[in-house]
Scaffold this active site. Structure first.
Site, PDB file in Angstrom:
ATOM      1  N   GLY A  42     -52.373  21.333 -20.895  1.00 24.70           N
ATOM      2  CA  GLY A  42     -53.074  20.133 -20.449  1.00 24.70           C
ATOM      3  C   GLY A  42     -52.291  18.865 -20.708  1.00 24.70           C
ATOM      4  N   ALA A  43     -50.977  18.942 -20.497  1.00 26.11           N
ATOM      5  CA  ALA A  43     -50.110  17.812 -20.851  1.00 26.11           C
ATOM      6  C   ALA A  43     -50.048  16.735 -19.780  1.00 26.11           C
ATOM      7  CB  ALA A  43     -48.697  18.322 -21.138  1.00 26.11           C
ATOM      8  N   ASN A  44     -50.802  16.871 -18.696  1.00 21.62           N
ATOM      9  CA  ASN A  44     -50.697  15.887 -17.617  1.00 21.62           C
ATOM     10  C   ASN A  44     -51.495  14.611 -17.886  1.00 21.62           C
ATOM     11  OD1 ASN A  44     -52.801  18.084 -16.892  1.00 21.62           O
ATOM     12  ND2 ASN A  44     -53.530  16.264 -15.784  1.00 21.62           N
TER      13      ASN A  44
ATOM     14  N   GLY B  11     -54.340  12.355 -20.968  1.00 15.84           N
ATOM     15  CA  GLY B  11     -55.093  12.288 -22.217  1.00 15.84           C
ATOM     16  C   GLY B  11     -54.314  12.685 -23.449  1.00 15.84           C
TER      17      GLY B  11
ATOM     18  N   GLY C  71     -53.164  15.544 -24.345  1.00 19.44           N
ATOM     19  CA  GLY C  71     -52.014  16.388 -24.072  1.00 19.44           C
ATOM     20  C   GLY C  71     -50.795  15.589 -23.675  1.00 19.44           C
TER      21      GLY C  71
ATOM     22  N   SER D  27     -63.298  20.207 -31.406  1.00 18.43           N
ATOM     23  CA  SER D  27     -64.012  18.940 -31.236  1.00 18.43           C
ATOM     24  C   SER D  27     -65.119  18.882 -32.271  1.00 18.43           C
ATOM     25  CB  SER D  27     -64.621  18.866 -29.831  1.00 18.43           C
ATOM     26  OG  SER D  27     -65.661  17.912 -29.762  1.00 18.43           O
TER      27      SER D  27
ATOM     28  N   TYR E 162     -70.533  23.846 -24.249  1.00 20.56           N
ATOM     29  CA  TYR E 162     -69.345  23.164 -24.755  1.00 20.56           C
ATOM     30  C   TYR E 162     -69.232  23.356 -26.262  1.00 20.56           C
ATOM     31  CZ  TYR E 162     -65.922  19.472 -25.683  1.00 20.56           C
ATOM     32  OH  TYR E 162     -64.802  18.780 -26.090  1.00 20.56           O
TER      33      TYR E 162
END
Length: 313
Positions: A21-23, A25, A27, A150, A175
């Protein structure tokens, strides 16, 4: 723990890191910090258009960046396997696996493999990815797995009678379950690494109340105007930036004093502040629950770890 910043991260030259998820936020901020400190960073993203934009931005953030991009859709176990195969074909070491990506509180949906989207993506996808990369991690001295949870894990419960929330689905209940599963996984992985006498460690981190596109995506998916107003008020007054929210996972991934099984969080009421170790919440302390979740996760993903079961407590 005194206030800590990215400037205090040790040099990461020679290390290889994967950031899921590095694209955007947390990440993206984590990948950027690691690249600037000299690591070779593999960004692992589902959306390749967004991944290309992030890659270009990361390439421009330092004079001599070292980067790679391999597609990864955590909601598709075939994609997870393809990523692991592509990575191990190119690299013989992995110093940092940062299990960062996730989805939060969408309407009920299912992964490609038929699992509830949040449990399937946030937990099962990362469980499978870590297991498939475990031989490479074990072959790398001092390697680390950092799994991002979280503070929503505080409201989580692992419902083994309905893990896929087919009977009753609430967006935030599912979640919370997925984020508790992340923490249980990180702790059980550490127990199994210790039982194997491995040099690899497993650590958990949570970002606090960080302002990222996770919240806007959640509101957009829900179509709930009241929820959007509440998020706007809370995030506008209490949240940290994404860069600040990434600090606990970066500390866990890079600092020499980190010990396997620790849990890093902002130091003020889970929400804000400098990264520090915090106590494991009661719902994540059950070794029986963690072992049962592990067994179910191996069954659901078909990924069996090359690690022994830990001794009974």
């Amino acid at each position: 723990m005194p206030k800590w910043s990215i400037s205090e991260m040790p040099d990461q030259s020679g290390k290889i890191a994967i950031v899921t998820g590095a694209n955007s936020g947390l990440g993206y901020e984590s990948a950027q910090a690691l690249v600037r400190k000299g690591a070779h960073v593999v960004i692992a993203c589902r959306n390749q258009t967004k991944a290309a934009v992030a890659y270009d931005q990361l390439e421009a953030c330092t004079p001599e960046p070292s980067l790679d991009s391999i597609p990864l859709d955590l909601s598709n176990l075939d994609s997870v396997r393809a990523f692991a195969e592509a990575f191990t074909a190119k690299y013989d070491r992995l110093d940092i696996l940062l299990n960062n990506a996730g989805v939060m509180a969408p309407p009920r949906g299912e992964t490609t493999d038929g699992y509830e989207m949040q449990f399937g993506t946030n937990h099962l996808g990362h469980f499978a990815l870590t297991g498939l990369l475990m031989p490479t991690l074990l072959a790398t001295p001092g390697s680390r797995v950092v799994t991002v949870t979280s503070f929503a894990n505080l409201m989580g419960r692992i419902n083994f009678d309905d893990l896929q929330s087919k009977g009753t689905y609430t967006r935030y209940g599912a979640y919370g379950q997925s984020k508790l599963a992340n923490l249980l996984f990180a702790l059980e992985l550490q127990r199994r690494l210790e039982a194997a006498g491995a040099d690899t460690i497993s650590v958990a981190a949570q970002p606090g109340l960080a302002h990222t596109n996770l919240q806007s995506n959640t509101v957009e998916a829900s179509g709930n105007a009241a929820e959007g107003r509440l998020y706007g008020m809370v995030m506008g007054t209490l949240s940290m930036t994404a860069e600040e929210g990434a600090l606990p996972q970066l500390y866990a991934a890079t600092m020499p004093d980190v010990v396997g099984g620790q849990y890093y969080s902002p130091n003020f009421l889970y929400f804000r502040g400098s990264p520090t170790t915090i106590a494991i919440p009661p719902q994540a302390r059950s070794r029986e629950t963690a072992a049962r979740l592990w067994a179910v996760s191996e069954e659901l993903t078909g990924v069996v770890y090359p690690l022994p079961e830990p001794a009974s407590a």
